[in-house]
Design a protein around this motif. Structure first.
Motif, mmCIF file in Angstrom:
data_model
loop_
_atom_site.group_PDB
_atom_site.id
_atom_site.type_symbol
_atom_site.label_atom_id
_atom_site.label_comp_id
_atom_site.label_asym_id
_atom_site.label_seq_id
_atom_site.Cartn_x
_atom_site.Cartn_y
_atom_site.Cartn_z
ATOM 1 N N TYR A 295 0.830 -1.207 0.000
ATOM 2 C CA TYR A 295 0.000 0.000 0.000
ATOM 3 C C TYR A 295 0.862 1.253 0.000
ATOM 4 C CZ TYR A 295 -3.743 3.215 1.376
ATOM 5 O OH TYR A 295 -4.643 4.250 1.418
ATOM 6 N N TYR A 296 1.937 1.248 0.784
ATOM 7 C CA TYR A 296 2.836 2.405 0.811
ATOM 8 C C TYR A 296 3.457 2.643 -0.569
ATOM 9 C CZ TYR A 296 2.776 2.934 5.935
ATOM 10 O OH TYR A 296 2.412 3.168 7.228
ATOM 11 N N LEU A 297 3.838 1.554 -1.238
ATOM 12 C CA LEU A 297 4.461 1.697 -2.561
ATOM 13 C C LEU A 297 3.470 2.197 -3.610
ATOM 14 C CD1 LEU A 297 6.715 -1.496 -2.609
ATOM 15 C CD2 LEU A 297 7.464 0.890 -2.380
ATOM 16 N N CYS A 298 2.181 2.039 -3.341
ATOM 17 C CA CYS A 298 1.165 2.582 -4.249
ATOM 18 C C CYS A 298 1.127 4.112 -4.195
ATOM 19 C CB CYS A 298 -0.220 2.023 -3.900
ATOM 20 S SG CYS A 298 -0.441 0.280 -4.289
ATOM 21 N N HIS A 299 1.774 4.696 -3.191
ATOM 22 C CA HIS A 299 1.835 6.155 -3.072
ATOM 23 C C HIS A 299 3.120 6.738 -3.654
ATOM 24 C CE1 HIS A 299 -1.234 5.150 -0.094
ATOM 25 N NE2 HIS A 299 -1.603 6.418 -0.114
ATOM 26 N N MET A 300 3.980 5.911 -4.204
ATOM 27 C CA MET A 300 5.317 6.355 -4.602
ATOM 28 C C MET A 300 5.494 6.538 -6.108
ATOM 29 S SD MET A 300 6.976 6.896 -1.866
ATOM 30 C CE MET A 300 8.680 6.935 -2.389
ATOM 31 N N PHE A 301 4.405 6.485 -6.866
ATOM 32 C CA PHE A 301 4.492 6.624 -8.316
ATOM 33 C C PHE A 301 4.809 8.080 -8.671
ATOM 34 C CE2 PHE A 301 2.151 6.608 -12.571
ATOM 35 C CZ PHE A 301 3.216 6.044 -13.246
ATOM 36 N N THR A 302 5.870 8.284 -9.431
ATOM 37 C CA THR A 302 6.382 9.633 -9.667
ATOM 38 C C THR A 302 5.409 10.555 -10.389
ATOM 39 O OG1 THR A 302 8.223 10.881 -10.586
ATOM 40 C CG2 THR A 302 7.488 8.990 -11.852
ATOM 41 N N ARG A 303 4.542 10.001 -11.231
ATOM 42 C CA ARG A 303 3.658 10.838 -12.047
ATOM 43 C C ARG A 303 2.441 11.365 -11.285
ATOM 44 N NH1 ARG A 303 2.595 7.968 -17.859
ATOM 45 N NH2 ARG A 303 4.741 7.850 -18.646
ATOM 46 N N CYS A 304 2.273 10.944 -10.058
ATOM 47 C CA CYS A 304 1.004 11.206 -9.386
ATOM 48 C C CYS A 304 1.237 11.536 -7.918
ATOM 49 C CB CYS A 304 0.107 9.966 -9.524
ATOM 50 S SG CYS A 304 -1.551 10.175 -8.897
ATOM 51 N N ASN A 305 0.456 12.480 -7.386
ATOM 52 C CA ASN A 305 0.538 12.822 -5.966
ATOM 53 C C ASN A 305 -0.530 12.118 -5.146
ATOM 54 O OD1 ASN A 305 2.780 14.555 -5.893
ATOM 55 N ND2 ASN A 305 1.571 16.240 -6.725
#
Length: 360
Positions: A295-305
């Motif tokens: 779940y934490y890694l789902c927040h780490m996508f560079t294109r999206c905040n």
């Protein structure tokens, strides 16, 4: 774009000569243009491309395989309706391409408090009726303690082959790059594998985990056995989740973006959960720990905040495979000479090593 950059702490100088028209929109013509610009040492070249056509493929092939310069492509219809939100989204990509960090985790899961490497992998296949089009395998790997920066390796392989055939060599390359960037080797490898059906679990587990272990032995023959957690990410299934209590639904009447299968917010009725299956776990993680990490890694996508529907390394594997498809889009490929062709499509080291997130 410059105004939006100032609001986020970035500085973009005035362009020297805006709106230069590349007259010859062939691969050779675009390649010649980039060669002429390379001596000026621009940080990034913005290229406005048509909404359709081969030009995007030509730009990326010329810039990343033939010349060695960083580009940010923008479709012409995006330019015509550019808004601040669009500009900010472009800047998210540009900042990471220039080795910047867009966001990081305030609280790390325990497994990320020791040296670790997060990997994502995917294989994309041509359509069933396609001939002389290979499959593209792509593997991404983190190389910083924040788990924000990733680099890619890609390969061509025979169509419909799901196992990543050259995974051992790819992992060796990723481990060496990780060591070069950090000064140490990971104690833990978390591997997110996409595109695998349940009928292929045993085959993937046997072949790909063995390849990862063999790669580690090639790096250091004795006493280097990082713990591996191998997870399969599945999006193609028929499971959907619906809230039964109104206090658990978001404004669009979906379940809230919690981990268990639904990690993202979406419009009404279309929240597609992602299914995770653990094929191997040397780290003895509990289900809660695996869910938290994912779940934490789902927040780490560079294109999206915001949180996205599956982990950033898996998204990057998709982007890497897509970039590989772009490189071969206008190429005639002899399937009997696949590796010979791939050797001519290798990304230049000054791009792959110095600007490793060029692909986002």
């Amino acid at each position: 774009l410059r105004s939006s950059a100032r609001s986020t702490g970035m500085t973009i100088n005035l362009p020297e000569k805006p709106f230069i028209h590349i007259k010859s929109q062939t691969l050779a013509g675009i390649q010649e243009y980039f060669r002429n610009q390379k001596s000026k040492k621009y940080d990034v070249i913005f290229v406005i491309v048509p909404n359709s056509g081969p030009q995007y493929s030509y730009v990326k092939t010329a810039a990343e395989i033939n010349v060695g310069c960083l580009t940010q492509c923008v479709k012409s219809n995006t330019i015509s309706k550019m808004r601040e939100a669009t500009a900010l989204n472009l800047l998210l990509k540009v900042n990471s391409k220039l080795n910047g960090v867009n966001h990081c985790l305030e609280n790390k899961p325990d497994i990320m408090k020791r040296p670790f490497m997060i990997m994502g992998a995917d294989v994309t296949h041509p359509s069933p009726d396609a001939r002389n089009i290979p499959s593209v395998a792509a593997v991404t790997a983190s190389h910083d303690p924040k788990a924000f920066k990733y680099n890619i390796c890609w390969r061509l392989q025979q169509p419909k082959v799901e196992i990543i055939e050259d995974l051992e060599a790819i992992v060796v390359e990723q481990l060496l790059f990780f060591n070069q960037q950090t000064g140490y080797k990971p104690e833990t490898i978390i591997f997110f594998r996409d595109g695998v059906s349940e009928g292929q679990f045993e085959q993937v587990r046997n072949a790909e985990i063995r390849a990862i272990r063999s790669a580690c032995k090639r790096i250091q023959r004795t006493d280097y056995e990082p713990k591996i957690t191998f997870l399969v990410v599945q999006k193609r299934h028929h499971t959907r989740l619906f809230p039964l209590d109104k206090k658990y639904e978001d404004r669009n009447f979906n379940v809230p973006p919690d981990f268990y299968l639904v990690s993202h917010a979406s419009i009404k009725g279309v929240a597609r959960p992602t299914k995770y299956c653990t094929l191997w776990d040397d780290n003895s993680l509990t289900n809660d720990q695996i869910e938290e990490l994912t779940y934490y890694l789902c927040h780490m996508f560079t294109r999206c905040n915001r949180s996205v529907s599956y982990p950033a390394p898996t998204y990057y594997a998709h982007l890497a495979a897509a970039r590989g498809k772009v490189y071969i889009e206008n190429e005639h490929i002899d399937m009997d000479k696949l590796q010979e062709k791939f050797s001519k499509l290798k990304i230049l080291e000054e791009i792959q090593k110095e600007k490793p997130m060029f692909f986002v």
